[in-house]
Write a protein that holds these residues in place. Structure first.
Motif, PDB file in Angstrom:
ATOM      1  N   LEU A   1     -38.265 -59.029  34.805  1.00  0.00           N
ATOM      2  CA  LEU A   1     -37.244 -58.435  34.715  1.00  0.00           C
ATOM      3  C   LEU A   1     -36.187 -58.626  33.557  1.00  0.00           C
ATOM      4  O   LEU A   1     -35.723 -58.035  33.077  1.00  0.00           O
ATOM      5  CB  LEU A   1     -36.464 -58.491  36.027  1.00  0.00           C
ATOM      6  CG  LEU A   1     -35.100 -58.244  36.408  1.00  0.00           C
ATOM      7  CD1 LEU A   1     -34.837 -56.735  36.018  1.00  0.00           C
ATOM      8  CD2 LEU A   1     -34.396 -58.570  37.760  1.00  0.00           C
ATOM      9  N   ILE A   2     -36.331 -60.170  33.349  1.00  0.00           N
ATOM     10  CA  ILE A   2     -35.602 -60.733  32.060  1.00  0.00           C
ATOM     11  C   ILE A   2     -36.089 -60.168  30.806  1.00  0.00           C
ATOM     12  O   ILE A   2     -35.503 -59.650  29.904  1.00  0.00           O
ATOM     13  CB  ILE A   2     -35.774 -62.201  32.277  1.00  0.00           C
ATOM     14  CG1 ILE A   2     -35.098 -62.566  33.559  1.00  0.00           C
ATOM     15  CG2 ILE A   2     -35.209 -62.724  31.044  1.00  0.00           C
ATOM     16  CD1 ILE A   2     -35.168 -64.065  33.826  1.00  0.00           C
ATOM     17  N   ALA A   3     -37.401 -59.964  30.874  1.00  0.00           N
ATOM     18  CA  ALA A   3     -37.971 -59.367  29.652  1.00  0.00           C
ATOM     19  C   ALA A   3     -37.884 -58.125  29.274  1.00  0.00           C
ATOM     20  O   ALA A   3     -37.366 -57.625  28.083  1.00  0.00           O
ATOM     21  CB  ALA A   3     -39.775 -59.592  29.483  1.00  0.00           C
ATOM     22  N   ALA A   4     -37.785 -57.136  30.353  1.00  0.00           N
ATOM     23  CA  ALA A   4     -37.497 -55.992  30.333  1.00  0.00           C
ATOM     24  C   ALA A   4     -35.924 -55.829  29.730  1.00  0.00           C
ATOM     25  O   ALA A   4     -35.423 -54.815  29.093  1.00  0.00           O
ATOM     26  CB  ALA A   4     -37.793 -55.034  31.646  1.00  0.00           C
ATOM     27  N   ARG A   5     -34.987 -56.656  30.290  1.00  0.00           N
ATOM     28  CA  ARG A   5     -33.609 -56.371  30.129  1.00  0.00           C
ATOM     29  C   ARG A   5     -33.314 -56.947  28.462  1.00  0.00           C
ATOM     30  O   ARG A   5     -32.494 -56.555  27.787  1.00  0.00           O
ATOM     31  CB  ARG A   5     -33.053 -57.550  31.068  1.00  0.00           C
ATOM     32  CG  ARG A   5     -32.729 -57.098  32.157  1.00  0.00           C
ATOM     33  CD  ARG A   5     -31.516 -56.246  32.314  1.00  0.00           C
ATOM     34  NE  ARG A   5     -30.004 -56.660  32.270  1.00  0.00           N
ATOM     35  CZ  ARG A   5     -29.144 -56.055  32.080  1.00  0.00           C
ATOM     36  NH1 ARG A   5     -28.932 -54.698  31.888  1.00  0.00           N
ATOM     37  NH2 ARG A   5     -27.770 -56.758  32.083  1.00  0.00           N
TER      38      ARG A   5
ATOM     39  N   LEU B   1     -32.278 -44.652  22.507  1.00  0.00           N
ATOM     40  CA  LEU B   1     -32.271 -44.056  23.986  1.00  0.00           C
ATOM     41  C   LEU B   1     -33.585 -44.134  24.523  1.00  0.00           C
ATOM     42  O   LEU B   1     -33.703 -44.587  25.628  1.00  0.00           O
ATOM     43  CB  LEU B   1     -31.698 -42.700  23.751  1.00  0.00           C
ATOM     44  CG  LEU B   1     -30.243 -42.328  23.658  1.00  0.00           C
ATOM     45  CD1 LEU B   1     -29.985 -40.909  23.342  1.00  0.00           C
ATOM     46  CD2 LEU B   1     -29.799 -42.530  25.062  1.00  0.00           C
ATOM     47  N   VAL B   2     -34.648 -44.000  23.709  1.00  0.00           N
ATOM     48  CA  VAL B   2     -35.876 -43.837  24.290  1.00  0.00           C
ATOM     49  C   VAL B   2     -36.428 -45.349  24.660  1.00  0.00           C
ATOM     50  O   VAL B   2     -36.854 -45.688  25.910  1.00  0.00           O
ATOM     51  CB  VAL B   2     -36.866 -43.345  23.067  1.00  0.00           C
ATOM     52  CG1 VAL B   2     -38.459 -43.603  23.514  1.00  0.00           C
ATOM     53  CG2 VAL B   2     -36.986 -41.942  22.936  1.00  0.00           C
ATOM     54  N   ILE B   3     -35.930 -46.192  23.851  1.00  0.00           N
ATOM     55  CA  ILE B   3     -36.637 -47.719  24.191  1.00  0.00           C
ATOM     56  C   ILE B   3     -35.424 -48.044  25.243  1.00  0.00           C
ATOM     57  O   ILE B   3     -35.996 -48.794  26.254  1.00  0.00           O
ATOM     58  CB  ILE B   3     -35.930 -48.672  23.160  1.00  0.00           C
ATOM     59  CG1 ILE B   3     -36.663 -48.324  21.900  1.00  0.00           C
ATOM     60  CG2 ILE B   3     -36.036 -50.304  23.403  1.00  0.00           C
ATOM     61  CD1 ILE B   3     -36.323 -48.926  20.564  1.00  0.00           C
ATOM     62  N   PHE B   4     -34.086 -47.630  25.558  1.00  0.00           N
ATOM     63  CA  PHE B   4     -33.401 -48.142  26.599  1.00  0.00           C
ATOM     64  C   PHE B   4     -33.898 -47.444  27.710  1.00  0.00           C
ATOM     65  O   PHE B   4     -33.923 -47.975  28.842  1.00  0.00           O
ATOM     66  CB  PHE B   4     -32.100 -47.526  26.331  1.00  0.00           C
ATOM     67  CG  PHE B   4     -30.964 -48.003  27.286  1.00  0.00           C
ATOM     68  CD1 PHE B   4     -30.356 -49.292  27.136  1.00  0.00           C
ATOM     69  CD2 PHE B   4     -30.561 -47.156  28.447  1.00  0.00           C
ATOM     70  CE1 PHE B   4     -29.135 -49.823  27.958  1.00  0.00           C
ATOM     71  CE2 PHE B   4     -29.577 -47.761  29.428  1.00  0.00           C
ATOM     72  CZ  PHE B   4     -29.044 -49.029  28.841  1.00  0.00           C
ATOM     73  N   ALA B   5     -34.462 -46.278  27.835  1.00  0.00           N
ATOM     74  CA  ALA B   5     -34.889 -45.530  29.097  1.00  0.00           C
ATOM     75  C   ALA B   5     -36.079 -46.457  29.686  1.00  0.00           C
ATOM     76  O   ALA B   5     -36.459 -46.403  30.872  1.00  0.00           O
ATOM     77  CB  ALA B   5     -35.260 -43.912  28.822  1.00  0.00           C
ATOM     78  N   ILE B   6     -37.239 -46.465  28.666  1.00  0.00           N
ATOM     79  CA  ILE B   6     -38.369 -47.324  29.112  1.00  0.00           C
ATOM     80  C   ILE B   6     -38.278 -48.547  29.725  1.00  0.00           C
ATOM     81  O   ILE B   6     -38.879 -48.759  30.934  1.00  0.00           O
ATOM     82  CB  ILE B   6     -39.515 -47.196  27.769  1.00  0.00           C
ATOM     83  CG1 ILE B   6     -39.732 -45.798  27.457  1.00  0.00           C
ATOM     84  CG2 ILE B   6     -40.505 -48.039  28.352  1.00  0.00           C
ATOM     85  CD1 ILE B   6     -40.625 -45.652  26.216  1.00  0.00           C
ATOM     86  N   SER B   7     -37.358 -49.434  29.107  1.00  0.00           N
ATOM     87  CA  SER B   7     -37.095 -50.692  29.715  1.00  0.00           C
ATOM     88  C   SER B   7     -36.152 -50.519  30.819  1.00  0.00           C
ATOM     89  O   SER B   7     -36.328 -51.322  31.750  1.00  0.00           O
ATOM     90  CB  SER B   7     -36.300 -51.400  28.516  1.00  0.00           C
ATOM     91  OG  SER B   7     -35.020 -50.783  28.198  1.00  0.00           O
ATOM     92  N   SER B   8     -35.333 -49.431  31.018  1.00  0.00           N
ATOM     93  CA  SER B   8     -34.732 -49.453  32.304  1.00  0.00           C
ATOM     94  C   SER B   8     -35.691 -49.165  33.485  1.00  0.00           C
ATOM     95  O   SER B   8     -35.666 -49.867  34.591  1.00  0.00           O
ATOM     96  CB  SER B   8     -33.667 -48.200  32.340  1.00  0.00           C
ATOM     97  OG  SER B   8     -32.577 -48.679  31.516  1.00  0.00           O
ATOM     98  N   LEU B   9     -36.768 -48.366  33.091  1.00  0.00           N
ATOM     99  CA  LEU B   9     -37.720 -47.968  34.113  1.00  0.00           C
ATOM    100  C   LEU B   9     -38.519 -49.356  34.535  1.00  0.00           C
ATOM    101  O   LEU B   9     -38.897 -49.676  35.562  1.00  0.00           O
ATOM    102  CB  LEU B   9     -38.691 -47.062  33.817  1.00  0.00           C
ATOM    103  CG  LEU B   9     -39.867 -46.666  34.359  1.00  0.00           C
ATOM    104  CD1 LEU B   9     -39.584 -46.161  35.827  1.00  0.00           C
ATOM    105  CD2 LEU B   9     -40.932 -45.749  33.966  1.00  0.00           C
TER     106      LEU B   9
END
Length: 508
Positions: free
Chosen positions: A96-100, A77-85
């Motif tokens: 954007l692609i790296a964050a996805r 969840l933490v990784i998902f939230a930070i990468s969503s930001l």
């Protein structure tokens, strides 16, 4: 009410990670204009997430068994939230692609631990109800993604399809800390690094090959080299697992026909039920001219029936033979696809999809929750992450393979239609229609021939959609028969804490 908070926590994470598979589709045109990238390049905004999720979920499940399912879920969840930001703030396509990609890593950690956390929190008929609600959320998420994506993109900005994950993640993390618990201590042993690396590389190569096949066709040499490399890496993975004392996947499970049946059902369910959405959406938007939101709303009949069937019947179906329930679900999916294929013809528009999608939703609602519960009943509680990871890996690969295979079917049937209609360079035009580029084709065509090309494109797209639906229907019916045959001896889900009356593998 408090006893259902663990279920709410798990469902929040499941809903986020699954809608993020499809929510981006309708926002790609806005991203192209905002970030100044080509549509083809930004396809990786979708593919990078799917690739990371499919490749890493089995490895994430193995790690979760060793560090604890609750801890792994919170980390995801933490990784998902930070990468969503980071996705929402991305200044260019590369970021954007790296964050996805990182977002897919967080999603894999969540997806691999859902079943184990539900088993820890519930027992008896409450467990059946929990799996039913989880299955309802899971089944509805894929269709809700385009609707939510259309609303946020048209009402605010494409960046809000990522920002919306932040408050949901915060709520889910707070609930995790207060209401989730691991019923079993983490498994002892080292992390199987060799097995994890080889399987992740094999799954990544296979998924990337399918993505390339969908874009470049099955005749592309690079696609087949990737498939060969995936096969070699899979053989390396099997060799690692056969020798390892701390294997992340117990190969002995493949001698259990019930477990093989569950894996096959997961693969073929997503192939038959969800892969056709890509091509019906292309038909609705690029050929019929529906808005992204309008195209997304056509999936509501499936979402509603899937949610209703899973939520209402989850408790009732607890204790029923899983082979018959999953087989019936796959049969409904197959029949629904064939019904839709029969209704989509000639001048048909979006209403032709509604009856068949409703029937498919019934099948998804029946089969999805049972897949989770029966897979967990076939392994010791301490290996729940492994079981969930294996099932969810096959589901993701089934979706990727379905899109690639049905894309080839769509293009072939569209090309046949165009050739019969006297369109020059029919192969190029067919692939352009399959890629959602019909408006561009019409814009580039001479004004004198534009109307003729428009009529031909409509006919070709309908023919292609019909063919994809017919193939999906046949796959669903065949899957139903195979699953009933493979799982017939198993009665794993019949009563609480029972095991199927078949020889069980010795798990390391």
């Amino acid at each position: 009410m408090r006893k259902w908070l663990p279920l709410m926590t798990v469902c929040l994470g499941t809903f986020m990670l699954l809608i993020d598979v499809t929510i981006v589709n309708v926002a790609l045109p806005d991203m192209v204009g905002d970030l100044g990238a080509s549509f083809g390049a930004l396809q990786w905004v979708i593919d990078a997430y799917a690739l990371a999720l499919a490749a890493l979920v089995l490895g994430a499940g193995s790690i979760a068994d060793r560090v604890g399912h609750r801890r792994a879920y919170i980390a995801g969840l933490v990784i998902f939230a930070i990468s969503s930001l980071m996705c929402g703030l991305a200044p260019n396509p590369g970021v954007l692609i790296a964050a996805r990609t990182v977002q897919g890593i967080g999603a894999a950690a969540m997806f691999a631990t859902t079943f184990a956390l539900l088993n820890s929190a519930y027992a008896g008929r409450d467990r059946g109800s929990a799996y039913g609600i989880w299955g309802a959320v899971s089944g509805a998420s894929a269709a809700v993604g385009p609707i939510l994506g259309g609303l946020l993109t048209e009402g605010a900005s494409w960046r809000w399809i990522f920002f919306v994950n932040l408050p949901v993640s915060a709520i889910a993390i707070a609930l995790c800390v207060t209401v989730l618990a691991d019923a079993h201590a983490p498994a002892r042993g080292r992390v199987d690094v060799g097995g994890m690396v080889s399987f992740t590389a094999a799954a990544a190569c296979a998924t990337y090959a399918l993505i390339r096949a969908n874009e470049d066709g099955w005749s592309n040499a690079g696609v087949w080299w990737l498939i060969v490399l995936a096969a070699v890496l899979l053989a390396v993975f099997v060799a690692f697992e056969a020798r390892s004392r701390h294997a992340m996947f117990d190969l002995a499970l493949l001698r259990n026909r019930s477990f093989v049946g569950v894996l096959l059902a997961g693969f073929l369910l997503t192939f038959a039920a969800f892969a056709t959405f890509t091509y019906t959406s292309i038909w609705l938007q690029s050929v019929l001219g529906l808005s992204p939101l309008g195209a997304g709303l056509t999936g509501l009949p499936m979402s509603i029936t899937a949610f209703g069937v899973s939520a209402v019947l989850g408790r009732v179906l607890h204790g029923r033979r899983p082979d018959l329930v999953i087989g019936a679900g796959l049969l409904f999916i197959g029949l629904g696809s064939l019904l839709t294929a029969a209704l989509v013809h000639g001048p048909a528009s979006w209403p032709a999809l509604v009856p068949g999608l409703a029937v498919i939703g019934v099948g998804v609602g029946l089969a999805t929750p049972i897949l989770g519960s029966v897979s967990m009943s076939l392994v010791p509680a301490g290996r729940g992450g492994m079981a969930a990871g294996a099932v969810n890996t096959t589901r993701q690969l089934g979706f990727a393979f379905g899109i690639a295979a049905l894309g080839s079917v769509f293009a072939a049937r569209a090309q046949s239609s165009l050739s019969g209609g006297g369109i020059p360079d029919a192969a190029h035009v067919a692939h352009a229609i399959a890629g959602g580029q019909t408006p561009g084709l019409l814009h580039a065509a001479p004004s004198s021939g534009r109307q003729f090309l428009d009529i031909a494109a409509h006919a070709a797209a309908v023919t292609g959609v019909q063919a994809t639906l017919a193939v999906a229907g046949a796959v669903g019916i065949l899957a139903s028969l195979l699953v009933v045959i493979l799982m017939r001896p198993a009665r794993a889900a019949s009563r609480e804490d029972e095991r199927p009356p078949v020889p069980q593998p010795a798990l390391r």
